[in-house]
Motif scaffolding. Structure first.
Motif, PDB file in Angstrom:
ATOM      1  N   ALA A  47       0.845  -1.197   0.000  1.00  0.00           N
ATOM      2  CA  ALA A  47       0.000   0.000   0.000  1.00  0.00           C
ATOM      3  C   ALA A  47       0.878   1.244   0.000  1.00  0.00           C
ATOM      4  CB  ALA A  47      -0.929   0.009   1.210  1.00  0.00           C
ATOM      5  N   LEU A  48       0.391   2.283  -0.651  1.00  0.00           N
ATOM      6  CA  LEU A  48       1.114   3.557  -0.740  1.00  0.00           C
ATOM      7  C   LEU A  48       0.179   4.691  -0.387  1.00  0.00           C
ATOM      8  CD1 LEU A  48       3.622   5.235  -1.636  1.00  0.00           C
ATOM      9  CD2 LEU A  48       2.679   5.170  -3.960  1.00  0.00           C
ATOM     10  N   SER A  49       0.575   5.524   0.562  1.00  0.00           N
ATOM     11  CA  SER A  49      -0.230   6.672   0.988  1.00  0.00           C
ATOM     12  C   SER A  49       0.671   7.880   1.183  1.00  0.00           C
ATOM     13  CB  SER A  49      -0.957   6.348   2.304  1.00  0.00           C
ATOM     14  OG  SER A  49      -1.660   7.479   2.789  1.00  0.00           O
ATOM     15  N   THR A  50       0.665   8.773   0.220  1.00  0.00           N
ATOM     16  CA  THR A  50       1.512   9.967   0.300  1.00  0.00           C
ATOM     17  C   THR A  50       1.018  11.019  -0.683  1.00  0.00           C
ATOM     18  OG1 THR A  50       3.832  10.663   0.443  1.00  0.00           O
ATOM     19  CG2 THR A  50       3.228   9.299  -1.439  1.00  0.00           C
ATOM     20  N   GLY A  51       1.654  12.206  -0.660  1.00  0.00           N
ATOM     21  CA  GLY A  51       1.345  13.235  -1.640  1.00  0.00           C
ATOM     22  C   GLY A  51       0.928  14.584  -1.085  1.00  0.00           C
ATOM     23  N   SER A  52       0.249  14.604   0.046  1.00  0.00           N
ATOM     24  CA  SER A  52      -0.229  15.889   0.592  1.00  0.00           C
ATOM     25  C   SER A  52       0.918  16.832   0.916  1.00  0.00           C
ATOM     26  CB  SER A  52      -1.070  15.648   1.850  1.00  0.00           C
ATOM     27  OG  SER A  52      -2.240  14.930   1.553  1.00  0.00           O
ATOM     28  N   ASN A  53       1.998  16.283   1.493  1.00  0.00           N
ATOM     29  CA  ASN A  53       3.139  17.127   1.861  1.00  0.00           C
ATOM     30  C   ASN A  53       3.802  17.768   0.643  1.00  0.00           C
ATOM     31  OD1 ASN A  53       3.079  16.633   4.713  1.00  0.00           O
ATOM     32  ND2 ASN A  53       3.912  14.605   4.318  1.00  0.00           N
ATOM     33  N   ASP A  54       3.717  17.098  -0.506  1.00  0.00           N
ATOM     34  CA  ASP A  54       4.310  17.657  -1.720  1.00  0.00           C
ATOM     35  C   ASP A  54       3.695  19.010  -2.067  1.00  0.00           C
ATOM     36  OD1 ASP A  54       6.192  15.575  -2.694  1.00  0.00           O
ATOM     37  OD2 ASP A  54       4.382  14.334  -2.714  1.00  0.00           O
ATOM     38  N   PHE A  55       2.428  19.147  -1.770  1.00  0.00           N
ATOM     39  CA  PHE A  55       1.740  20.400  -2.080  1.00  0.00           C
ATOM     40  C   PHE A  55       1.787  21.382  -0.904  1.00  0.00           C
ATOM     41  CE2 PHE A  55      -0.166  17.220  -4.883  1.00  0.00           C
ATOM     42  CZ  PHE A  55      -0.018  17.847  -6.099  1.00  0.00           C
ATOM     43  N   ILE A  56       1.433  20.902   0.288  1.00  0.00           N
ATOM     44  CA  ILE A  56       1.354  21.790   1.455  1.00  0.00           C
ATOM     45  C   ILE A  56       2.722  22.301   1.887  1.00  0.00           C
ATOM     46  CG2 ILE A  56       0.769  21.890   3.914  1.00  0.00           C
ATOM     47  CD1 ILE A  56      -1.459  19.890   3.356  1.00  0.00           C
ATOM     48  N   ALA A 113       4.570  26.061  -0.318  1.00  0.00           N
ATOM     49  CA  ALA A 113       5.350  26.658   0.770  1.00  0.00           C
ATOM     50  C   ALA A 113       6.678  27.211   0.282  1.00  0.00           C
ATOM     51  CB  ALA A 113       5.595  25.616   1.859  1.00  0.00           C
ATOM     52  N   ASN A 114       7.109  26.776  -0.886  1.00  0.00           N
ATOM     53  CA  ASN A 114       8.411  27.184  -1.434  1.00  0.00           C
ATOM     54  C   ASN A 114       8.197  28.000  -2.712  1.00  0.00           C
ATOM     55  OD1 ASN A 114      10.978  27.440  -2.480  1.00  0.00           O
ATOM     56  ND2 ASN A 114      11.473  25.258  -2.406  1.00  0.00           N
ATOM     57  N   PRO A 115       8.352  29.323  -2.645  1.00  0.00           N
ATOM     58  CA  PRO A 115       8.120  30.173  -3.824  1.00  0.00           C
ATOM     59  C   PRO A 115       8.980  29.780  -5.027  1.00  0.00           C
ATOM     60  CG  PRO A 115       8.337  31.503  -1.847  1.00  0.00           C
ATOM     61  CD  PRO A 115       8.728  30.114  -1.466  1.00  0.00           C
ATOM     62  N   LEU A 116      10.174  29.273  -4.769  1.00  0.00           N
ATOM     63  CA  LEU A 116      11.055  28.865  -5.864  1.00  0.00           C
ATOM     64  C   LEU A 116      10.464  27.692  -6.647  1.00  0.00           C
ATOM     65  CD1 LEU A 116      14.547  29.108  -4.112  1.00  0.00           C
ATOM     66  CD2 LEU A 116      13.487  30.757  -5.661  1.00  0.00           C
TER      67      LEU A 116
END
Length: 359
Positions: free
Chosen positions: A170-179, A184-187
């Motif tokens: 099972a794989l559960s990830t992805g929210s941190n990539d956006f938030i 969070a990173n203007p660059l």
């Protein structure tokens, strides 16, 4: 029959009954199990304490996390008790707590039934994980390969291959990539359009699937993005005056999920020996937030820890008060669900997805 002989007979008979009972219990457990093991990868939604072993602030191995375990022990899980993957493991006929792969006590028979390789604050993109010095998805896979060697040394290569082929991944990830990354990173947002960034994440997802396919996986559950615009912390940061879900983020989650579903269908053709199922956690969690009383909840805007509006991780600590009854809350802290919410998600995931993979 002399006294000592009789005593020995009784003792031997008692031991026989005990061993027979254990054998019956083991056979019952074996018959009930729908998989040999459960292997999960991803972020804090499935990390039972791997980050405890890392030099990172992204940890939850302190009070009040874990306050509703029988011994009130903070294991590193970002909730008040069990994660959805713990409950899923139990429903699948496996142990009721899925161990962290980096736990020093993860050895011996514990190796046989799976583990979580996830790391809180990680994501599909390496730069997301490196911000807080947590495990990238690639490192999680590397740790799985190391685990496989341990398993083979313990059981033999053939048995290890069999366990892995009969397991559920099972794989559960992805929210941190956006938030914690793209927004969070203007660059990052200057370097890539949202569509380009999503493509980078999808490439990582495809690479992950290719890797576990090469390892002999035959069943995989891909868990989509939740409605992270409804997390109390994101409402506080982006929509505090309105007090409702930040729909911009929910639209991002919906868009990415649609692309993930399309990729899942494509990968089903590319990896014929791997059965892939997609779980729509967005719909389930959004329904819990929109219609809380249907699930026995009362509070959806705030987490149980502190004010519930911003506290998470180190801001939710032993000096932070908590609500009296977490079972009435969808969220434990300002970002992570309660174990009660996870319980509802796990049961839904098991009945809607795992049984489908097992058919």
């Amino acid at each position: 029959m002399e006294g000592s002989t009789a005593s020995n007979f009784v003792l031997g008979f008692v031991i026989f009954l005990a061993l027979a009972g254990q054998l019956v219990e083991a056979q019952t457990q074996s018959k009930k199990a729908i998989a040999s093991a459960l292997y999960v990868f991803g972020d804090s939604t499935i990390d039972p304490g791997n980050n405890n072993q890392l030099n990172s602030i992204a940890k939850a191995n302190f009070s009040p996390y874990g306050r509703d375990f029988p011994d009130h022990k903070a294991t590193g899980r970002f909730t008040n008790g069990k994660l959805a993957t713990d409950i899923l493991s139990e429903l699948s006929g496996l142990p009721d707590l899925l161990p962290a792969s980096l736990d020093p006590n993860f050895q011996g028979e514990k190796l046989l039934t799976g583990a979580s390789f996830g790391s809180a604050s990680s994501g599909y993109d390496d730069s997301t994980s490196k911000t807080l010095k947590v495990l990238t998805l690639g490192k999680q896979l590397e740790n799985f390969r190391h685990y496989r060697l341990q398993l083979a040394n313990m059981t033999g290569q053939g048995n290890a291959t069999k366990i892995i082929s009969e397991a559920i991944f099972a794989l559960s990830t992805g929210s941190n990539d956006f938030i914690n990354n793209y927004y969070a990173n203007p660059l990052m947002s200057k370097k890539y359009t949202l569509a380009q960034f999503e493509d980078i994440l999808l490439q990582s997802l495809r690479g992950f699937v290719q890797s576990i396919y090469n390892e002999g996986a035959t069943r995989l559950v891909i868990i989509g993005l939740p409605p992270f615009g409804c997390c109390p912390s994101q409402i506080t940061l982006h929509n505090v005056l309105n007090g409702s879900c930040y729909e911009k983020f929910n639209e991002v989650a919906t868009s990415f999920n649609e692309k993930t579903i399309a990729l899942t269908k494509e990968m089903t053709l590319s990896f014929p020996a791997l059965r892939i199922a997609y779980y729509d956690i967005y719909a389930k969690l959004y329904d819990m937030i929109k219609y809380p009383t249907k699930y026995g909840f009362k509070e959806t805007r705030k987490g149980c820890c502190g004010t519930g509006l911003i506290e998470a991780s180190i801001l939710c600590n032993k000096g932070t008060p908590t609500c009296n009854d977490p079972s009435k809350y969808v969220f434990w802290d300002s970002f992570h669900p309660t174990s009660e919410a996870y319980n509802s998600i796990a049961k839904d995931l098991f009945s809607e997805v795992l049984m489908q993979l097992n058919s």
